[in-house]
Design an enzyme around this catalytic site. Structure first.
Site, PDB file in Angstrom:
ATOM      1  CB  SER A   1      -0.908   0.010   1.232  1.00 52.04           C
ATOM      2  OG  SER A   1      -1.562   1.259   1.332  1.00 52.04           O
TER       3      SER A   1
ATOM      4  CG  MET B   1      -8.582   7.241   2.097  1.00 52.59           C
ATOM      5  SD  MET B   1      -7.761   7.315   3.712  1.00 52.59           S
ATOM      6  CE  MET B   1      -6.650   5.926   3.571  1.00 52.59           C
TER       7      MET B   1
ATOM      8  N   GLY C   1      -9.395   3.988   6.667  1.00 47.01           N
ATOM      9  CA  GLY C   1      -9.142   5.411   6.813  1.00 47.01           C
ATOM     10  C   GLY C   1      -7.731   5.775   7.187  1.00 47.01           C
ATOM     11  CG  PHE C   2      -6.376   7.137   9.900  1.00 50.43           C
ATOM     12  CD1 PHE C   2      -5.675   8.312   9.664  1.00 50.43           C
ATOM     13  CD2 PHE C   2      -7.722   7.211  10.212  1.00 50.43           C
ATOM     14  CE1 PHE C   2      -6.310   9.543   9.743  1.00 50.43           C
ATOM     15  CE2 PHE C   2      -8.365   8.443  10.296  1.00 50.43           C
ATOM     16  CZ  PHE C   2      -7.663   9.607  10.058  1.00 50.43           C
ATOM     17  N   GLY C   3      -3.557   4.150   7.974  1.00 44.48           N
ATOM     18  CA  GLY C   3      -2.611   3.052   8.002  1.00 44.48           C
ATOM     19  C   GLY C   3      -2.060   2.832   9.396  1.00 44.48           C
TER      20      GLY C   3
ATOM     21  N   GLY D   1      -3.422  -4.159   8.979  1.00 42.45           N
ATOM     22  CA  GLY D   1      -2.619  -4.803  10.010  1.00 42.45           C
ATOM     23  C   GLY D   1      -1.930  -6.073   9.562  1.00 42.45           C
TER      24      GLY D   1
ATOM     25  N   GLY E   1       1.117  -2.223   4.268  1.00 44.80           N
ATOM     26  CA  GLY E   1       1.733  -0.909   4.154  1.00 44.80           C
ATOM     27  C   GLY E   1       2.980  -0.796   4.989  1.00 44.80           C
ATOM     28  CB  SER E   2       3.491   0.086   8.550  1.00 44.04           C
ATOM     29  OG  SER E   2       2.560  -0.832   9.092  1.00 44.04           O
TER      30      SER E   2
END
Length: 219
Positions: A7, A34, A142-144, A177, A197-198
């Site tokens: 991501s 978004m 909405g948030f990573g 996650g 992502g992270s």
């Protein structure tokens, strides 16, 4: 083998082209759009997707976290999206079916997304009409950087069974996650595509992190 879709929400947007190249060993590129209304965050839109398309030939998996997504199908298709996913919660069913039909007309692969609160059974009418992908959110969109919601694993398994019954060619994707540990749980529940992502962009060795998500290494 499971596909990995890093991501870009976790990429450095000042170095986006460079960060896309860093994940070239992955299968897809996941793009979160978004609008600040469907979710309480604003990310990117059509111009950025168009720029990404000019920079890479990776498969662009575009996740529309927007109200009434049917308004934007043609614009994102023209910008170069390979697959568009729309949330079941973002509009009424007739409008969502119309959006999916437009994707088919435009030659874009069709996906639907379920938030954690949405029951697995909600996807059945869409599978019956044919889909290319179902995306299950394992965090609130909405948030990573959020923690994986393990209580979504039974939903994953249920949707896997619905896919086998109604649309065997459809892929099952998971977003939220996902790391080397939770990826294993997702694979066991029947996931075909993992968004991370992270876990990818925060890794010192990005190719090794991607391999771990696939289960090729420590995953």
């Amino acid at each position: 083998m499971v596909k990995i879709a890093p991501s870009i929400l976790s990429a450095d947007f000042c170095r986006l082209g460079e960060d896309i190249q860093k994940v070239s060993s992955a299968d897809w590129l996941h793009v979160d759009v978004m609008d600040g209304m469907f979710v309480p965050n604003i990310s990117i839109g059509v111009p950025v997707v168009k720029s990404i398309r000019a920079h890479t030939d990776m498969f662009l998996d575009v996740h529309l976290m927007v109200e009434k997504p049917g308004r934007y199908i043609r614009a994102f298709a023209d910008a170069g999206a390979d697959l568009l996913s729309v949330h079941l919660e973002a509009d009424m069913p007739p409008a969502l079916h119309a959006a999916l039909d437009e994707m088919e007309t435009l030659g874009v692969k069709r996906g639907v997304v379920l938030r954690p609160i949405t029951a697995a059974e909600a996807v059945i009418p869409y599978l019956e009409r044919g889909l290319d992908l179902v995306l299950v959110m394992t965090v609130e969109p909405g948030f990573g950087g959020q923690s994986f919601m393990a209580d979504q694993l039974p939903k994953l398994a249920a949707i896997r069974s619905y896919i086998e019954k109604y649309s065997p060619g459809c892929l099952l994707e998971v977003d939220g996650g996902v790391n080397a540990e939770t990826a294993k749980l997702c694979r066991q529940a029947g996931a075909d595509v993992l968004v991370a992502g992270s876990a990818v962009y925060g890794a010192k060795d990005i190719p090794a992190a991607i391999a771990a998500l696939r289960g090729d290494a420590r995953g």
